[in-house]
Design an enzyme around this catalytic site. Structure first.
Site, PDB file in Angstrom:
ATOM      1  N   GLU A 176      50.307  45.851  58.852  1.00 19.32           N
ATOM      2  CA  GLU A 176      50.192  46.773  57.624  1.00 19.32           C
ATOM      3  C   GLU A 176      50.060  48.421  58.335  1.00 19.32           C
ATOM      4  O   GLU A 176      50.699  49.548  57.527  1.00 19.32           O
ATOM      5  CB  GLU A 176      49.599  46.670  56.336  1.00 19.32           C
ATOM      6  CG  GLU A 176      49.885  45.318  55.542  1.00 19.32           C
ATOM      7  CD  GLU A 176      51.560  45.811  54.492  1.00 19.32           C
ATOM      8  OE1 GLU A 176      52.072  46.478  54.725  1.00 19.32           O
ATOM      9  OE2 GLU A 176      52.349  44.434  54.587  1.00 19.32           O
TER      10      GLU A 176
ATOM     11  N   SER B 204      14.712  12.432  14.870  1.00 25.89           N
ATOM     12  CA  SER B 204      13.581  11.519  14.623  1.00 25.89           C
ATOM     13  C   SER B 204      12.451  12.690  16.012  1.00 25.89           C
ATOM     14  O   SER B 204      11.512  11.964  16.493  1.00 25.89           O
ATOM     15  CB  SER B 204      13.091  10.812  15.128  1.00 25.89           C
ATOM     16  OG  SER B 204      13.180   9.215  14.482  1.00 25.89           O
TER      17      SER B 204
END
Length: 669
Positions: A77, A330
Site C-alpha cells: 500500500e 439456610s
C-alpha cells in the site's frame, strides 16, 4: 517595498491563512469511536460491543498486531510511508505519468495517511475530494505520529459488511486476534479493503481467492515472501463464513457501561469457560431452569469467574442472576452462629434443643418436619437444622444480624421487629440476597471476619489487598464456623476430602428456599470462595430440588477445577483417631448424636448419618449389635437399611456403654 519583502509578507499571509483554516477545520479525530473491549486479567478479549449502526470496530494497537502483516501492508500500500509527510509527491508524479501513458486511471497515489483521511470523511472519488484528502493528510501528519496514523488506518479499514479494522476482520474470519497470522491470512487481510464487498470470503469466495493470490504474487515479486511459502498459502482454505465475536462473561461485561473503550477485569478466562460449560451441561435438558455461579479470590476479593446464566437461550438467560435478589435459604446460618460465638453465647460444643418452639406467632420447622432433641451447635449447623438457628438468632437479635450484613456492605432492608417474631425468619432465608452478596459474606468468613467489597478490575483488587476492610466477626468466631462447615457430610458419590489426597478440602453450606424455589451451595477453599445457585428465574418451585441435590455437585465440580490436585492437609496415619474423640473424664461413654429418643429422616440423596460421641478411652459403635467401623479420620457413618426402631450403642474398652434408641421415619425417600 522590495520583491523579497513582498514574498516574505505573502508567505506569512499564506502561513497565517493555512494556520487559521487548520484551526477552524481540524480533522475529526474525536469522532472516531471504537468498540468497547472488556478484557480478562491476562489482557485477552472477553467481549466486545458494536458501535453506531451495529458496526464492529476494534481499536488497532501496533504492539499487538503481527509485524509481518504490517511489513507486508506497507509493501503493497505505501512503501514510503515512513518517509513522506502524508502526501507522496513522487508517487503523485509517477501516477500522473502512468495514467497519461495508459489513457485511463491506473494508479491513484493515495498514501496510507490519505486513505485514513478518506475513511474518516468518506467523499465521492473526484479530483476536489482528492485535494481535500491531501490537505487532511497534512493535518494528520502535523498532529499524529506515523505509528498513530497507521493504527488509526488499521482501525477504520473496511472489511465488508459491518466489519471495520484488521482486528475485527481477524476475529470475524479467523476466530482469533491479529497478533499471529499465517501468510494466507495476511494476504487476504491486505486484499479485502481494496474491494471489501466484492471480495468477501463468506459471499464471494472465488473473488476472494483470486485477490489473495494477486497479493501473494506481489509479495513474492517484492521478495517479502518466497515462492514456496506463497504457493502453500494459496492452497489454504478460505474462511467458510463469519465467526461470532468472543462472548465470555457475557453478563459481567455488561456492567461497565460504554464510557471506557478498554476495560481490564479480574476474570480468569479459563475458569470462566469451565464454569460456564459446567452450568450449561447441567441445565441443557431443562429449558425452564437456570444456574449462576460467582467465584471470588479471597485475598483480593477479585471476581475470578461470573456466569450470570447457564444458557442464554433458556428462560431468563439474558438476566444476570448473580446480582438478582433471591431467598438465600439456610446460607446465612453460619453468620448467625458466628455472631453468637463472637458474643460468647455459644461454642461449637454447646448443646441446643431441637424441639418445637414458638417465637411470638412464628413457629419454625426443620426441613424434614422432625425434631432431634438435644444436640451440639456443630451438629445443628452441619445438618442445617432450622429451629436451633432461630433460637440462636433470637439470642443474638435480628437487628444485630442485619447490622452485620450492612456493615459488610450488603444492602438489606428489614421492617421493625414485631412481636410475631417475623424478623427471626432471616435465619432461614426471609430476605433477599444475591449470589454476589453471599460471596462477599463468605469471603469475609474466609478472611478472619474482615469484609471488603468485591473487585471487578485489577486496580480494585490491589486496593482491596491494601485496605483494612470492616470487621463483622472476630477471627476466632470465623475460624470456628469454618471448622464446623469443613466437617459437613460430603455430597453423594464423593469420599470425604480427608480420604483423598487430590480432593480439595472445602468448608461448604447449602441452602434451599421456601417451596424449593432456590437451591444454593457455597464453598470456602484454600484460596477461593464459590457460590452456586440453581432455580427458575420466575421463582416457580422445583419440588425436591434442594441445595444439596441440585447445587452442591456443581460446587464440588467447580472446586475440582479451582483447587483440585492439591492436598491441603495429608490424611492421618492408619488407625489414628479411630473411635470417638476423648473430650471428658466421665466414666460412661456419651452419645451426642443421635440423642436417645430421636426421630431421624434419611437424607434425600442417600447420605449416611455421622455418629458423634465421647468416651474416656477408645470405644466402638454398634447398631443393633452390629459393629460400625470408623473411617481413617475417626468418623463413624451409619446407613440404616429400612424404616423402624434401632438401638445404637457406644462401648468403651472397659465394657462401659451407652445406648440410644432412635426411630427412622417411615418416609424412606
Amino acid at each position: 517595498m522590495t520583491i523579497w519583502t513582498r514574498i516574505a509578507a505573502a508567505s506569512v499571509a499564506v502561513i497565517a491563512l493555512l494556520w487559521t483554516v487548520d484551526r477552524l477545520f481540524p480533522p475529526p479525530l474525536s469522532s472516531v469511536v471504537t468498540s468497547q473491549e472488556v478484557l480478562d486479567r491476562d489482557g485477552l478479549l472477553l467481549r466486545a460491543f458494536p458501535v453506531e449502526n451495529g458496526r464492529w470496530r476494534l481499536k488497532a494497537d501496533l504492539q499487538n498486531i503481527d509485524p509481518r502483516f504490517i511489513d507486508a501492508l506497507l509493501v503493497i500500500e505505501d512503501d514510503r510511508f515512513y518517509r513522506h509527510q502524508g502526501v507522496d509527491f513522487l508517487a503523485v508524479l509517477r501516477a500522473m505519468r502512468d495514467n497519461i501513458v495508459r489513457g485511463r486511471t491506473v494508479s491513484g497515489a493515495s498514501t496510507i495517511t490519505m486513505q485514513t483521511a478518506r475513511l474518516m470523511e468518506p467523499r465521492p472519488r473526484t479530483l476536489p475530494s482528492k485535494f481535500i484528502e491531501m490537505l487532511r493528510a497534512l493535518q494528520l501528519e502535523m498532529r499524529l505520529s506515523k505509528d498513530e496514523i497507521l493504527a488509526l488506518y488499521l482501525t477504520l479499514t473496511p472489511y465488508g459488511g459491518n466489519l471495520e479494522g484488521v482486528r475485527t476482520a481477524a476475529f470475524a474470519y479467523f476466530g482469533t486476534d491479529a497478533n499471529a497470522l499465517t501468510d494466507a491470512q495476511i494476504a487476504l487481510l491486505i486484499a479485502l479493503p481494496q474491494s471489501p464487498e466484492a471480495r468477501r470470503p463468506d459471499r464471494q469466495p472465488a473473488e476472494a481467492k483470486r485477490a489473495r493470490e494477486i497479493i501473494l504474487t506481489r509479495l513474492t515479486a517484492a521478495d517479502h515472501v518466497n515462492a514456496t511459502r506463497a504457493a502453500e498459502a494459496a492452497l489454504d482454505p478460505l474462511p467458510a463464513g463469519r465467526q461470532a465475536f468472543p462472548a465470555h462473561a457475557w453478563h459481567f461485561a455488561d456492567r461497565f457501561g460504554s464510557d471506557k473503550p478498554l476495560v481490564h477485569t479480574t476474570i480468569d478466562r479459563g475458569t470462566q469457560t469451565f464454569v460456564k460449560q459446567l452450568l450449561a451441561q447441567t441445565i441443557k435438558e431443562t429449558p425452564s431452569v437456570q444456574a449462576a455461579t460467582v467465584v471470588i479470590d479471597i485475598e483480593s476479593r477479585a471476581i475470578v469467574a461470573s456466569v450470570g446464566s447457564g444458557a442464554l437461550e433458556n428462560a431468563g438467560g439474558w438476566l444476570d442472576l448473580t446480582r438478582r435478589d433471591r431467598s438465600p435459604g439456610s446460607t446465612l446460618k453460619p453468620l448467625v452462629y458466628g455472631l453468637a460465638m463472637q458474643e460468647g453465647l455459644i461454642s461449637a460444643n454447646t448443646y441446643v434443643a431441637d424441639v418445637p418452639a414458638m417465637f411470638g406467632a412464628y413457629a419454625p420447622e426443620n426441613f424434614g418436619r422432625t425434631f432431634n432433641g438435644d444436640l451440639t451447635i456443630a451438629t445443628a449447623l452441619q445438618h442445617s437444622l432450622n429451629v436451633p438457628a432461630v433460637q440462636v438468632l433470637d439470642q443474638v437479635g435480628a437487628e444485630r444480624m442485619v447490622g452485620a450484613l450492612r456493615a459488610a456492605g450488603v444492602q438489606v432492608a428489614l421492617p421493625p421487629r414485631q412481636s410475631d417474631g417475623t424478623g427471626l425468619a432471616i435465619a432461614l432465608g426471609g430476605l433477599g440476597l444475591s449470589a454476589e452478596d453471599l460471596a462477599l459474606l463468605y469471603a469475609a468468613l474466609a478472611d478472619g471476619g474482615i469484609a471488603k467489597p468485591l473487585a471487578h478490575t485489577p486496580d480494585e483488587a490491589v486496593d482491596n489487598i491494601k485496605a483494612a476492610g470492616r470487621r463483622i466477626l472476630t477471627e476466632q468466631a470465623a475460624a470456628d464456623v469454618l471448622a464446623i462447615l469443613r466437617e459437613g457430610p460430603a455430597p453423594t458419590g464423593r469420599l470425604p476430602a480427608h480420604l483423598s489426597r487430590s480432593a480439595p478440602r472445602i468448608a461448604f453450606k447449602t441452602g434451599t428456599s421456601y417451596g424449593f424455589r432456590d437451591a444454593w451451595a457455597i464453598g470456602v477453599g484454600e484460596r477461593y470462595v464459590a457460590v452456586v445457585w440453581t432455580g427458575r428465574p420466575d421463582g416457580a418451585p422445583r419440588p425436591g430440588q434442594t441445595g444439596r441435590a441440585a447445587a452442591l455437585p456443581l460446587l464440588f465440580n467447580t472446586f475440582d477445577q479451582l483447587e483440585g490436585g492439591r492436598s491441603v492437609r495429608p490424611p492421618p496415619p492408619p488407625n489414628e483417631g479411630a473411635g470417638p474423640e476423648i473430650l471428658t473424664a466421665d466414666e460412661t461413654p456419651q452419645i451426642l448424636f443421635p440423642p436417645d429418643g430421636a426421630t431421624l429422616v434419611p437424607h434425600r440423596d442417600g447420605l449416611p448419618f455421622v455418629l458423634a460421641g465421647r468416651a474416656r478411652s477408645r470405644a466402638q459403635w454398634y447398631a443393633d449389635g452390629r459393629a460400625l467401623p470408623a473411617d481413617r479420620d475417626g468418623n463413624v457413618l451409619w446407613q440404616p437399611n429400612s424404616a423402624g426402631f434401632y438401638t445404637l450403642s457406644l462401648i468403651d474398652a472397659d465394657g462401659r456403654r451407652s445406648d440410644a434408641s432412635v426411630r427412622i421415619h417411615t418416609d424412606m425417600r
